[in-house]
Design a protein around this motif. Structure first.
Motif, short mmCIF file in Angstrom:
data_model
loop_
_atom_site.label_atom_id
_atom_site.label_comp_id
_atom_site.label_asym_id
_atom_site.label_seq_id
_atom_site.Cartn_x
_atom_site.Cartn_y
_atom_site.Cartn_z
N GLU A 90 28.82 57.39 29.93
CA GLU A 90 29.84 56.37 30.24
C GLU A 90 30.58 56.68 31.52
N MET A 91 30.76 57.97 31.81
CA MET A 91 31.47 58.34 33.04
C MET A 91 30.72 57.79 34.25
N GLY A 92 29.40 58.05 34.25
CA GLY A 92 28.58 57.57 35.35
C GLY A 92 28.54 56.04 35.40
N ILE A 93 28.41 55.44 34.21
CA ILE A 93 28.34 53.96 34.15
C ILE A 93 29.66 53.36 34.62
N TYR A 94 30.77 53.98 34.26
CA TYR A 94 32.08 53.45 34.67
C TYR A 94 32.22 53.44 36.19
N ILE A 95 31.83 54.57 36.81
CA ILE A 95 32.02 54.69 38.26
C ILE A 95 31.05 53.77 39.01
N LEU A 96 29.79 53.75 38.57
CA LEU A 96 28.77 53.04 39.35
C LEU A 96 28.63 51.56 39.00
N ILE A 97 28.91 51.23 37.74
CA ILE A 97 28.62 49.85 37.30
C ILE A 97 29.87 49.11 36.83
N ASN A 98 30.60 49.72 35.88
CA ASN A 98 31.80 49.07 35.33
C ASN A 98 32.74 48.58 36.42
N SER A 99 33.07 49.49 37.33
CA SER A 99 34.08 49.18 38.36
C SER A 99 33.61 48.01 39.21
N PHE A 100 32.32 47.99 39.54
CA PHE A 100 31.77 46.89 40.35
C PHE A 100 31.82 45.58 39.56
N CYS A 101 31.48 45.63 38.29
CA CYS A 101 31.51 44.42 37.46
C CYS A 101 32.93 43.89 37.30
N ILE A 102 33.89 44.80 37.18
CA ILE A 102 35.30 44.37 37.11
C ILE A 102 35.67 43.67 38.42
N ALA A 103 35.23 44.28 39.53
CA ALA A 103 35.52 43.68 40.85
C ALA A 103 34.90 42.29 40.96
N LEU A 104 33.66 42.15 40.46
CA LEU A 104 32.98 40.85 40.48
C LEU A 104 33.75 39.81 39.69
N SER A 105 34.24 40.21 38.54
CA SER A 105 35.00 39.28 37.69
C SER A 105 36.29 38.85 38.39
N ILE A 106 36.94 39.82 39.03
CA ILE A 106 38.19 39.49 39.74
C ILE A 106 37.89 38.53 40.88
N ALA A 107 36.77 38.79 41.58
CA ALA A 107 36.38 37.92 42.69
C ALA A 107 36.08 36.52 42.17
N LYS A 108 35.44 36.44 41.03
CA LYS A 108 35.12 35.14 40.42
C LYS A 108 36.40 34.40 40.03
N LEU A 109 37.32 35.15 39.44
CA LEU A 109 38.60 34.55 39.03
C LEU A 109 39.35 34.01 40.24
N TYR A 110 39.34 34.78 41.32
CA TYR A 110 40.00 34.36 42.57
C TYR A 110 39.33 33.10 43.11
N ALA A 111 38.00 33.07 43.04
CA ALA A 111 37.27 31.90 43.54
C ALA A 111 37.63 30.66 42.71
N ILE A 112 37.76 30.84 41.41
CA ILE A 112 38.12 29.70 40.54
C ILE A 112 39.52 29.20 40.89
N VAL A 113 40.45 30.15 41.06
CA VAL A 113 41.84 29.78 41.40
C VAL A 113 41.89 29.08 42.76
N SER A 114 40.98 29.52 43.68
CA SER A 114 40.95 28.92 45.02
C SER A 114 39.98 27.76 45.12
N ASP A 115 39.49 27.27 43.96
CA ASP A 115 38.55 26.14 43.92
C ASP A 115 37.26 26.42 44.67
N LYS A 116 36.76 27.66 44.60
CA LYS A 116 35.48 27.97 45.25
C LYS A 116 34.48 28.44 44.20
N LYS A 117 34.57 27.91 42.98
CA LYS A 117 33.84 28.54 41.85
C LYS A 117 32.33 28.45 41.94
N ASP A 118 31.76 27.51 42.75
CA ASP A 118 30.31 27.37 42.76
C ASP A 118 29.62 28.30 43.75
#
Lengths: 291, 300
Positions: A90-118
């Motif tokens: 999990e340590m390795g997965i958190y650093i290499l994958i989890n953190s990136f996926c969290i970032a992706l979700s935040i980016a997606k949320l920002y895009a939705i708020v800014s009406d760029k969801k597609d």
């Protein structure tokens, strides 16, 4: 004249969490990166589950034999080692994958708020360009958590030496040893709050990791406890899982139950992370908007 | 997104199915099956009289099915052993011995299950209170497995057996024979686990014969020849108890410990051992002072 109080976004913990959950439910595509995290964690748990068995034992057996003991390659003692192995994975997965996926979700949320969801592909491309900074932020927060564990370990070692079976010293010993998983949880929440806005700033403002940390601390100056409670409240969902994990007795129950509890904890942790980071990102966006 | 989630589920299930299939008759599934049967056997042992005959039959059949399903497993000899133990629990000692004898005959002396089976045969004769056959089986163990843990214990077990039967003369002869046997093993197998165990057992024989000085010197040899920090504490306790309590000799342990410290100047146990030496010296001084005081009072 502008009232300074009007410039601060309204800080209501439950309200912010509720708004974030509503956003997640109405835009389920934000959860998609988290489903990938669940998949990777389940796959790694599966591989570790089969580690003592042919053909995976060709690779794992020498490692387990050297680092631990031959006994952990046999049923049912392998289930004692499995949570530890999974923790390392999990340590390795958190650093290499989890953190990136969290970032992706935040980016997606920002895009939705800014009406760029597609614009899924461009969101992915933009986020991956900040991958190194995201991973570095994850490593830094992980190191802070490890430092605490090491520090707490000193108390733990001292408590183990207490021989009293009654009185104040016995109470201290019980609290320190029995409370270890819960202390670790609270401190993880503390570190989450400390690094709360680093990933949103990296992803949204396209800043480098150390600039993001400094800017995050500036936001935290006036809102640390708010951010702490945002991280703490959803984390309470994990407490029953923690109680279950610590109470399972291998001899009296089916050993495979430990695996089922690990599977449950994967789903709960990812769900909790989704709520926490959606809430923090929501608050960050409201702070940004006010500026 | 739904398609991707289905793909994840399919991948996870496929990986699980493939990896399970590849090891379907391997050692791990055998261990799992054996563990489950043993859990059922434990419920019988917890209260043998309360367990219905059907449960005995069920567990017996499970062990037999295990042997059929995993014929090449390393656990098959254990399954045979458990079949014998079920008979023991049912107090069918003759039936149990038949099963144990078949294990001894079918498996080579290199396989420890043979020794385990002989040990169970001893137990069955003990429960039947059959002293002649207990001794016969002890001798078999000594002959067939002389260097095993149990095999080395046989001479002292025979002596203990005679003591329990109140055969004082035979017990003395057995103890003397055990002492000779262990001395022989110590000479024959230097720097080995056999020597280590023989030294321990020899010291026990000396203590049984109240030859305290010989016992302490043997413990001293054990301490110096095998300075493993995991064992030094227990050996030191034994030396102190026998020397001080039984012999009233404070100088003998001190000389042993000083020799140890000289032989192993960097040993991690030297610091506590030095404290032990100081404590013994203090005890000796107290003892001398008290003896002098008593002497003076008696002269008055």
């Amino acid at each position: 004249m502008d009232n300074i109080e009007d410039q601060k976004p309204k800080r209501r913990v439950i309200g912010t969490i509720r708004a974030a959950v509503n956003t997640l439910m109405s835009h389920k595509e934000i959860l998609f990166p988290f489903t990938f995290v669940i998949f990777i964690q389940l796959l790694s748990l599966e591989i570790l589950y089969f580690a003592p068995r042919y053909p995976l034992n060709i690779f794992f057996a020498p490692i387990i034999r050297t680092l631990w003991s031959e006994a952990y390659l046999h049923y049912p003692l392998n289930f004692i080692l499995l949570p530890k192995l999974f923790q390392y994975a999990e340590m390795g997965i958190y650093i290499l994958i989890n953190s990136f996926c969290i970032a992706l979700s935040i980016a997606k949320l920002y895009a939705i708020v800014s009406d760029k969801k597609d614009q899924t592909k461009s969101i992915f491309r933009e986020t991956i360009s900040s991958y190194v900074h995201i991973a570095l932020a994850a490593i830094l927060s992980f190191l802070v958590v490890m430092l605490f564990f090491k520090f707490y370990g000193l108390f733990l070692n001292r408590a183990m030496k207490i021989q009293s079976t009654t009185g104040i010293f016995f109470v201290i010993k019980t609290l320190v040893i029995g409370g270890a998983p819960y202390c670790n949880l609270i401190f993880s929440v503390f570190v989450t709050a400390l690094f709360a806005y680093v990933v949103p700033i990296i992803v949204i403002e396209k800043k480098k990791v150390f600039t993001a940390i400094i800017q995050s601390f500036k936001i935290l100056k006036g809102s640390f406890w708010f951010s702490f409670w945002i991280a703490f409240v959803p984390t309470l969902l994990y407490v029953p899982v923690l109680l279950l994990r610590n109470s399972l007795n291998l001899e009296s129950l089916l050993p495979e139950l430990k695996v089922l509890v690990l599977v449950l904890s994967i789903f709960v942790i990812v769900f909790v992370d989704a709520i926490i980071y959606a809430s923090l990102a929501t608050y960050y966006l409201s702070v940004r908007e006010r500026k | 997104m739904k398609k991707i989630i289905y793909a994840y589920i399919v991948i996870l299930i496929s990986v699980f199915a493939i990896l399970s299939f590849l090891d379907i008759n391997g050692e791990y599934p055998a261990e799992k099956a054996m563990w489950k049967i043993n859990q059922q056997f434990k419920t019988i042992i917890a209260d043998p009289k309360a367990a219905p005959p059907a449960t005995y039959k069920q567990v017996t059949d499970e062990y037999k099915r295990f042997i059929e399903r995993f014929p090449n497993s390393q656990l098959v000899p254990l399954a045979h052993l458990f079949l014998g133990r079920i008979s023991m629990v049912r107090e069918d000692y003759k039936g149990a011995r038949e099963k144990f004898e078949s294990i001894v005959n079918n498996y080579s002396k290199e396989n420890p299950v043979g020794l385990e089976a002989l040990s169970e045969i001893v137990r069955s004769y003990t429960l039947e209170k059959d002293p002649v056959n207990i001794l016969k089986t002890y001798h078999r163990i000594e002959q067939d497995y002389p260097l095993s843990g149990l095999g080395l214990h046989v001479p002292i077990l025979i002596a203990k057996f005679h003591m329990d039967q109140k055969n004082t003369e035979q017990a003395k002869v057995a103890l003397a024979s055990a002492i000779d046997y262990y001395r022989k093993m110590i000479n024959q197998y230097p720097k080995s686990l056999v020597e280590y165990n023989s030294l321990r057992l020899l010291a026990t024989c000396y203590m049984a014969k109240k030859r305290w000085s010989d016992a302490v010197n043997t413990f001293g040899d054990l301490l110096i020849k095998y300075p493993d920090p995991r064992n030094t504490g227990n050996i030191v306790k034994a030396i102190n108890t026998v020397s001080i309590k039984n012999m009233g000799n404070f100088d003998l342990p001190i000389s042993i410990y000083e020799k140890f410290i000289k032989t192993y100047p960097d040993h991690p146990f030297n610091e506590p051992l030095t404290e032990v030496i100081e404590k013994i010296k203090e005890l000796k001084k107290q003892n001398v002072d008290e003896a002098t005081k008593n002497e003076n009072e008696s002269q008055k």
